[in-house]
Enzyme design. Sequence first.
Site, PDB file in Angstrom:
ATOM      1  N   ASP A   1      49.461  28.352  17.468  1.00  0.00           N
ATOM      2  CA  ASP A   1      49.727  27.007  17.978  1.00  0.00           C
ATOM      3  C   ASP A   1      48.454  26.161  17.919  1.00  0.00           C
ATOM      4  O   ASP A   1      47.458  26.489  18.570  1.00  0.00           O
ATOM      5  CB  ASP A   1      50.251  27.071  19.411  1.00  0.00           C
ATOM      6  CG  ASP A   1      50.581  25.675  19.896  1.00  0.00           C
ATOM      7  OD1 ASP A   1      51.555  25.101  19.385  1.00  0.00           O
ATOM      8  OD2 ASP A   1      49.836  25.130  20.740  1.00  0.00           O
TER       9      ASP A   1
ATOM     10  N   TYR B   1      42.776  19.284  19.083  1.00  0.00           N
ATOM     11  CA  TYR B   1      41.910  20.394  19.521  1.00  0.00           C
ATOM     12  C   TYR B   1      40.578  20.426  18.762  1.00  0.00           C
ATOM     13  O   TYR B   1      39.656  21.139  19.147  1.00  0.00           O
ATOM     14  CB  TYR B   1      42.631  21.748  19.372  1.00  0.00           C
ATOM     15  CG  TYR B   1      43.909  21.894  20.158  1.00  0.00           C
ATOM     16  CD1 TYR B   1      44.232  21.029  21.206  1.00  0.00           C
ATOM     17  CD2 TYR B   1      44.817  22.906  19.853  1.00  0.00           C
ATOM     18  CE1 TYR B   1      45.431  21.169  21.909  1.00  0.00           C
ATOM     19  CE2 TYR B   1      46.008  23.051  20.558  1.00  0.00           C
ATOM     20  CZ  TYR B   1      46.301  22.180  21.576  1.00  0.00           C
ATOM     21  OH  TYR B   1      47.481  22.334  22.265  1.00  0.00           O
TER      22      TYR B   1
ATOM     23  N   LYS C   1      50.193  19.256  15.880  1.00  0.00           N
ATOM     24  CA  LYS C   1      50.752  18.130  16.647  1.00  0.00           C
ATOM     25  C   LYS C   1      49.989  16.850  16.336  1.00  0.00           C
ATOM     26  O   LYS C   1      48.802  16.897  16.007  1.00  0.00           O
ATOM     27  CB  LYS C   1      50.645  18.423  18.154  1.00  0.00           C
ATOM     28  CG  LYS C   1      50.995  19.851  18.542  1.00  0.00           C
ATOM     29  CD  LYS C   1      50.945  20.101  20.030  1.00  0.00           C
ATOM     30  CE  LYS C   1      51.093  21.575  20.351  1.00  0.00           C
ATOM     31  NZ  LYS C   1      49.828  22.328  20.333  1.00  0.00           N
TER      32      LYS C   1
ATOM     33  N   HIS D   1      52.715  15.264  20.171  1.00  0.00           N
ATOM     34  CA  HIS D   1      51.980  15.982  21.213  1.00  0.00           C
ATOM     35  C   HIS D   1      52.327  15.508  22.635  1.00  0.00           C
ATOM     36  O   HIS D   1      52.441  16.315  23.554  1.00  0.00           O
ATOM     37  CB  HIS D   1      50.477  15.821  20.949  1.00  0.00           C
ATOM     38  CG  HIS D   1      49.634  16.924  21.505  1.00  0.00           C
ATOM     39  ND1 HIS D   1      48.503  17.380  20.868  1.00  0.00           N
ATOM     40  CD2 HIS D   1      49.746  17.665  22.634  1.00  0.00           C
ATOM     41  CE1 HIS D   1      47.962  18.345  21.582  1.00  0.00           C
ATOM     42  NE2 HIS D   1      48.698  18.530  22.663  1.00  0.00           N
TER      43      HIS D   1
END
Length: 317
Positions: free
Chosen positions: A46, A51, A81, A114
Amino acid sequence: TGPIIKLNNGVSMPALGFGTFANEGSKGETHKAVVSALNAGYRHLDCAWFYQNEEEVGSGMREFLSSNPNVKREDIFITTKVWNHLHEPEDVEWSLKDSLRMLQTPYVDAFLVHWPIAAEKNPDNTVKIGANGKYVIKKSLTENAEPTWRAMESLYTQGLAKAIGVSNWTEKGIETLLSYAKVKPTVNQIEIHPFLPQDNLIKYCLSQSIMPVAYSPLGSQDQVPGTGEKVSTNKDLNAIAEKNGSTLAQVLIAWGLKRGYSVLPKSSNPGRILSNTKLITLSEEDFAAVNKVAEGRKTRFVNMKDTFGYNVWPEES
Ligand code: A2P
């Protein structure tokens, strides 16, 4: 390792996934964690553009694949996302393509919105922060996400994402989305653990054939505001682990899988990455005991209201 879930478009997703969010992670940490996770048997990663470590996920995956020729890219389920300031249709497409470049893959298995908010962006492609220190919300695109969803659908049709879905969406938001979606969302990735069991949202999603995917399934390491309680130190939960001769993480993963959704434990420690794949089955009695701890709880550890300056979950206030 673990059960395989069939999404509403026929795509298969391993129920056990590996979370790659690395809060202030040091350089190389995600790369190492991804290699450990794939070696431990995870086949579901994931990720997210936000990130800022997708290059490390990509390099970790490539390193693993080159030393394990029996495993192919197609054997791994990869989610990414689109972040809040990239909800304009052309930005959605840019976001996925940027993620694909970093992840070193021609497609992802799932591409998610997201958060259910659209934010303004700066010319340098960063999130615009207002004078109050919060995101500048793009009201019209937040209230009507149809243009964003159309872009998601187009990427799906082009085969750049084998499935599309959402994350952090409420029942109300999904209902609206379903009113105009030509391609139904396959998943809703949300925070779920015994301090935030999300019974109603899970029930709603499952009734719509939308698979819930649990982030922070281990309850993170945060404390409940006010009481200082933590999932990881809860006496009743730890007693269940002790009784099973397992770790608490194994109990929490088993609880999520038994409730019928996907779980995404994350760790940067190779020993814990591996032990989290050693699945146990909870007896009905132990399952009921976890449910009892969870009953009536509503503690969110990931609460972005302050960052966004927007109430993502109006139902809760
Ligand atoms: P670490 O990286 O040191 O293993 P969540 O996904 O619920 O937010 O939880 C992630 C946190 O849980 C991380 O801080 C991770 O720390 C920790 N963690 C992951 N697996 C285990 C485990 N088996 N036992 C204890 N802590 C764990």
